[in-house]
Design a protein around this motif. Structure first.
Motif, PDB file in Angstrom:
ATOM      1  N   LYS A  63       0.818  -1.217   0.000  1.00  0.00           N
ATOM      2  CA  LYS A  63       0.000   0.000   0.000  1.00  0.00           C
ATOM      3  C   LYS A  63       0.852   1.269   0.000  1.00  0.00           C
ATOM      4  O   LYS A  63       0.486   2.279  -0.590  1.00  0.00           O
ATOM      5  CB  LYS A  63      -0.933   0.013   1.218  1.00  0.00           C
ATOM      6  CG  LYS A  63      -2.013  -1.041   1.209  1.00  0.00           C
ATOM      7  CD  LYS A  63      -3.103  -0.831   0.183  1.00  0.00           C
ATOM      8  CE  LYS A  63      -4.001   0.325   0.523  1.00  0.00           C
ATOM      9  NZ  LYS A  63      -5.224   0.330  -0.324  1.00  0.00           N
ATOM     10  N   LYS A  64       1.989   1.187   0.674  1.00  0.00           N
ATOM     11  CA  LYS A  64       2.850   2.366   0.760  1.00  0.00           C
ATOM     12  C   LYS A  64       3.457   2.684  -0.601  1.00  0.00           C
ATOM     13  O   LYS A  64       3.536   3.831  -1.019  1.00  0.00           O
ATOM     14  CB  LYS A  64       3.958   2.092   1.785  1.00  0.00           C
ATOM     15  CG  LYS A  64       4.782   3.308   2.119  1.00  0.00           C
ATOM     16  CD  LYS A  64       5.712   3.045   3.290  1.00  0.00           C
ATOM     17  CE  LYS A  64       6.841   4.052   3.306  1.00  0.00           C
ATOM     18  NZ  LYS A  64       8.100   3.487   3.734  1.00  0.00           N
ATOM     19  N   GLU A  65       3.844   1.626  -1.292  1.00  0.00           N
ATOM     20  CA  GLU A  65       4.474   1.829  -2.591  1.00  0.00           C
ATOM     21  C   GLU A  65       3.468   2.248  -3.663  1.00  0.00           C
ATOM     22  O   GLU A  65       3.805   2.979  -4.585  1.00  0.00           O
ATOM     23  CB  GLU A  65       5.192   0.549  -3.009  1.00  0.00           C
ATOM     24  CG  GLU A  65       6.502   0.842  -3.702  1.00  0.00           C
ATOM     25  CD  GLU A  65       7.440  -0.349  -3.643  1.00  0.00           C
ATOM     26  OE1 GLU A  65       7.719  -0.889  -4.710  1.00  0.00           O
ATOM     27  OE2 GLU A  65       7.849  -0.738  -2.530  1.00  0.00           O
ATOM     28  N   HIS A  66       2.244   1.776  -3.524  1.00  0.00           N
ATOM     29  CA  HIS A  66       1.227   2.042  -4.552  1.00  0.00           C
ATOM     30  C   HIS A  66      -0.051   2.504  -3.868  1.00  0.00           C
ATOM     31  O   HIS A  66      -0.974   1.714  -3.646  1.00  0.00           O
ATOM     32  CB  HIS A  66       0.965   0.776  -5.367  1.00  0.00           C
ATOM     33  CG  HIS A  66       2.218   0.153  -5.894  1.00  0.00           C
ATOM     34  ND1 HIS A  66       3.004   0.757  -6.851  1.00  0.00           N
ATOM     35  CD2 HIS A  66       2.843  -0.993  -5.569  1.00  0.00           C
ATOM     36  CE1 HIS A  66       4.053  -0.002  -7.101  1.00  0.00           C
ATOM     37  NE2 HIS A  66       3.991  -1.067  -6.341  1.00  0.00           N
ATOM     38  N   THR A  67      -0.104   3.783  -3.570  1.00  0.00           N
ATOM     39  CA  THR A  67      -1.216   4.290  -2.756  1.00  0.00           C
ATOM     40  C   THR A  67      -2.566   4.198  -3.477  1.00  0.00           C
ATOM     41  O   THR A  67      -3.607   4.179  -2.839  1.00  0.00           O
ATOM     42  CB  THR A  67      -0.965   5.757  -2.344  1.00  0.00           C
ATOM     43  OG1 THR A  67      -0.565   6.471  -3.506  1.00  0.00           O
ATOM     44  CG2 THR A  67       0.121   5.866  -1.284  1.00  0.00           C
ATOM     45  N   ASP A  68      -2.527   4.145  -4.811  1.00  0.00           N
ATOM     46  CA  ASP A  68      -3.790   4.077  -5.561  1.00  0.00           C
ATOM     47  C   ASP A  68      -4.184   2.639  -5.897  1.00  0.00           C
ATOM     48  O   ASP A  68      -5.034   2.394  -6.753  1.00  0.00           O
ATOM     49  CB  ASP A  68      -3.697   4.921  -6.839  1.00  0.00           C
ATOM     50  CG  ASP A  68      -2.536   4.503  -7.728  1.00  0.00           C
ATOM     51  OD1 ASP A  68      -1.607   3.816  -7.236  1.00  0.00           O
ATOM     52  OD2 ASP A  68      -2.546   4.864  -8.925  1.00  0.00           O
ATOM     53  N   CYS A  69      -3.578   1.705  -5.227  1.00  0.00           N
ATOM     54  CA  CYS A  69      -3.826   0.292  -5.502  1.00  0.00           C
ATOM     55  C   CYS A  69      -4.664  -0.310  -4.378  1.00  0.00           C
ATOM     56  O   CYS A  69      -4.417  -0.038  -3.197  1.00  0.00           O
ATOM     57  CB  CYS A  69      -2.471  -0.413  -5.542  1.00  0.00           C
ATOM     58  SG  CYS A  69      -2.371  -1.718  -6.734  1.00  0.00           S
ATOM     59  N   ALA A  70      -5.644  -1.120  -4.723  1.00  0.00           N
ATOM     60  CA  ALA A  70      -6.394  -1.850  -3.695  1.00  0.00           C
ATOM     61  C   ALA A  70      -5.693  -3.172  -3.415  1.00  0.00           C
ATOM     62  O   ALA A  70      -5.115  -3.772  -4.323  1.00  0.00           O
ATOM     63  CB  ALA A  70      -7.817  -2.105  -4.177  1.00  0.00           C
ATOM     64  N   VAL A  71      -5.741  -3.590  -2.164  1.00  0.00           N
ATOM     65  CA  VAL A  71      -5.196  -4.904  -1.804  1.00  0.00           C
ATOM     66  C   VAL A  71      -6.339  -5.806  -1.351  1.00  0.00           C
ATOM     67  O   VAL A  71      -7.133  -5.440  -0.481  1.00  0.00           O
ATOM     68  CB  VAL A  71      -4.123  -4.801  -0.694  1.00  0.00           C
ATOM     69  CG1 VAL A  71      -3.765  -6.176  -0.141  1.00  0.00           C
ATOM     70  CG2 VAL A  71      -2.861  -4.116  -1.233  1.00  0.00           C
ATOM     71  N   THR A  72      -6.416  -6.942  -1.995  1.00  0.00           N
ATOM     72  CA  THR A  72      -7.421  -7.950  -1.648  1.00  0.00           C
ATOM     73  C   THR A  72      -6.711  -9.138  -1.036  1.00  0.00           C
ATOM     74  O   THR A  72      -5.672  -9.570  -1.554  1.00  0.00           O
ATOM     75  CB  THR A  72      -8.171  -8.413  -2.920  1.00  0.00           C
ATOM     76  OG1 THR A  72      -8.736  -7.276  -3.566  1.00  0.00           O
ATOM     77  CG2 THR A  72      -9.265  -9.414  -2.593  1.00  0.00           C
ATOM     78  N   LEU A  73      -7.253  -9.659   0.048  1.00  0.00           N
ATOM     79  CA  LEU A  73      -6.678 -10.857   0.656  1.00  0.00           C
ATOM     80  C   LEU A  73      -7.578 -12.063   0.401  1.00  0.00           C
ATOM     81  O   LEU A  73      -8.809 -11.931   0.329  1.00  0.00           O
ATOM     82  CB  LEU A  73      -6.536 -10.672   2.167  1.00  0.00           C
ATOM     83  CG  LEU A  73      -5.646  -9.526   2.649  1.00  0.00           C
ATOM     84  CD1 LEU A  73      -5.681  -9.448   4.171  1.00  0.00           C
ATOM     85  CD2 LEU A  73      -4.213  -9.709   2.161  1.00  0.00           C
ATOM     86  N   SER A  74      -6.963 -13.208   0.269  1.00  0.00           N
ATOM     87  CA  SER A  74      -7.705 -14.458   0.135  1.00  0.00           C
ATOM     88  C   SER A  74      -6.869 -15.540   0.809  1.00  0.00           C
ATOM     89  O   SER A  74      -6.144 -16.285   0.156  1.00  0.00           O
ATOM     90  CB  SER A  74      -7.932 -14.750  -1.362  1.00  0.00           C
ATOM     91  OG  SER A  74      -8.577 -15.979  -1.552  1.00  0.00           O
ATOM     92  N   ILE A  75      -6.931 -15.540   2.139  1.00  0.00           N
ATOM     93  CA  ILE A  75      -6.057 -16.425   2.918  1.00  0.00           C
ATOM     94  C   ILE A  75      -6.840 -17.207   3.984  1.00  0.00           C
ATOM     95  O   ILE A  75      -6.288 -17.650   4.976  1.00  0.00           O
ATOM     96  CB  ILE A  75      -4.880 -15.637   3.560  1.00  0.00           C
ATOM     97  CG1 ILE A  75      -5.370 -14.415   4.336  1.00  0.00           C
ATOM     98  CG2 ILE A  75      -3.886 -15.208   2.485  1.00  0.00           C
ATOM     99  CD1 ILE A  75      -4.238 -13.672   5.092  1.00  0.00           C
ATOM    100  N   GLY A  76      -8.128 -17.345   3.740  1.00  0.00           N
ATOM    101  CA  GLY A  76      -8.904 -18.276   4.535  1.00  0.00           C
ATOM    102  C   GLY A  76      -9.478 -17.755   5.833  1.00  0.00           C
ATOM    103  O   GLY A  76      -9.645 -16.548   6.026  1.00  0.00           O
ATOM    104  N   GLU A  77      -9.772 -18.711   6.716  1.00  0.00           N
ATOM    105  CA  GLU A  77     -10.478 -18.417   7.960  1.00  0.00           C
ATOM    106  C   GLU A  77      -9.498 -17.945   9.036  1.00  0.00           C
ATOM    107  O   GLU A  77      -8.507 -18.612   9.316  1.00  0.00           O
ATOM    108  CB  GLU A  77     -11.217 -19.665   8.453  1.00  0.00           C
ATOM    109  CG  GLU A  77     -12.283 -20.128   7.479  1.00  0.00           C
ATOM    110  CD  GLU A  77     -13.038 -21.371   7.943  1.00  0.00           C
ATOM    111  OE1 GLU A  77     -12.974 -21.712   9.149  1.00  0.00           O
ATOM    112  OE2 GLU A  77     -13.685 -22.005   7.080  1.00  0.00           O
TER     113      GLU A  77
END
Ligand code: 5AD
Ligand code: FES
Length: 356
Positions: free
Chosen positions: A129-143
């Motif tokens: 996020k710091k490097e790419h402030t206009d980028c969304a981060v999505t997680l998919s790492i389970g429960e």
């Protein structure tokens, strides 16, 4: 037939159906109704998102997993899987490569790998996020626990994908070992929504033992949860799993369901999945024409691609991300749509956040 007409019109007008109506719609699937559903669904997608298709760069950063889901190629019980993990630097580098290719959403996906502590995930999320402030981060790492999800959100993660797999506890128990439950899965989804993530749920089409009633219940669960994203794709057997000899989910049923989902949840972010592209060479294009508006090409380093095999014969495991991007651009422009370099937030969520 009059019944079906009534149901179709109701779905288009009210975005809602009863359980019985959904079952009737599923039982009476035919090419004419399928075409009509796709026409209406793609019109709804265009109404909200134009001819724009959002891209997500998928980084499959670990294929270690503590779970043993019967359908999944990277289940812990699969001793033939060659395991790998990407370091923080490799992940961040991969994200930057994706950024340069025009991706404004990075999806970090992996098995439930306890090697990555919450602190490590927080550090990775913050770095991207710091490097790419206009980028969304999505997680998919389970429960994970409520507290872990909250820490990821506070670190800047925007979205979270966690398919519910099947809304029916009995069916869930046929696809998973007994330490996993449909109840916990659903609770995780409610927690994610409560925390404020754009949340994604979904299920496999044609998974073993799935009935039309199960699918109806999946659609009703989705309607009730009201997620910002929904991922559905055909089940595809993997040779090293309990379900190696089961048959794959069908193309037409998947497309039919994609259209119904678009009509039930008009603004949802709905990908044409890699699994759909795997069961048919034109699967993703047909998905877009049935109402989807997202594609998720692989950004993982080519060296690890083949190792993240949830199912057999997965496409694009030999291509560089840049090649996939070009390939997708062509495929999508050939059917009159356009890939955009945009975060691609859910429009309803975005308007709500902006107080509109
Ligand atoms: N076929 C199709 N989809 C699969 N998934 C896992 N294994 C398979 C398979 N054999 C899906 C699950 C999971 C998502 C990451 O991939 O729905 O939630
Ligand atoms: Fe990967 Fe076409 S999208 S090669």
């Amino acid at each position: 037939m009059t019944d079906i007409r009534y149901i179709l019109n109701k779905l288009c007008d009210e975005s809602d159906l009863t359980r019985e109506e959904i079952i009737t719609l599923l039982e009476n699937r035919d090419p004419e109704i399928q075409t009509e559903l796709a026409k209406n669904a793609s019109a709804v997608a265009r109404k909200h998102y134009g001819n724009k298709i959002f891209v997500r760069g998928l980084i499959e950063f670990t294929n270690y997993c503590r779970n043993d889901c019967y359908y999944c190629g990277i289940r812990c019980g699969n001793k033939n899987a060659e395991r790998y993990r990407l370091s923080k630097d490799e992940i961040v580098e991969c994200a930057s490569y994706g950024y340069d290719l025009g991706f404004r959403t990075i999806v970090l996906q992996g098995g439930e790998d306890m090697f990555y502590t919450d602190d490590m995930m927080v550090d990775i999320i913050k770095s991207v996020k710091k490097e790419h402030t206009d980028c969304a981060v999505t997680l998919s790492i389970g429960e994970k626990s409520y507290e872990s999800y909250k820490a990821f959100f506070d670190a800047g993660a925007d979205r979270y994908l966690l398919r519910h797999e099947t809304a029916d506890p009995g069916h869930y128990a046929k696809l998973h070992p007994s330490n996993l439950s449909s109840e916990n899965r659903k609770q995780c989804l409610y927690n994610l929504k409560k925390i404020g993530f754009q949340t994604g749920a979904g299920f496999m089409v044609g998974s073993p033992y799935q009935t039309l009633e199960n699918i109806a219940d999946d659609l009703l669960f989705l309607k009730k949860l009201d997620p910002e994203m929904i991922g559905i794709g055909p089940f595809i057997p993997h040779k090293d799993t309990v379900f190696a000899d089961e048959k794959a989910g069908g193309l037409d049923l998947t497309l039919y369901l994609l259209s119904i989902i678009r009509l039930m949840l008009p603004t949802v972010l709905l990908p044409a999945t890699t699994a759909l592209g795997t069961i048919d060479p034109r699967g993703r294009e047909l998905g877009i024409l049935a109402g989807t508006n997202v594609v998720m090409p692989n950004l993982s380093p080519v060296g690890v691609r083949k190792k993240y095999a949830l199912y057999d014969n997965k496409i694009c495991t030999g291509e560089e991300a840049a090649e996939c991007m070009n390939c997708l651009k062509n495929r999508i422009s050939n059917i009159g749509y356009e890939i955009v370099a945009d975060r691609g937030d859910n429009i309803k969520y975005k308007n709500m956040k902006e107080g509109k």
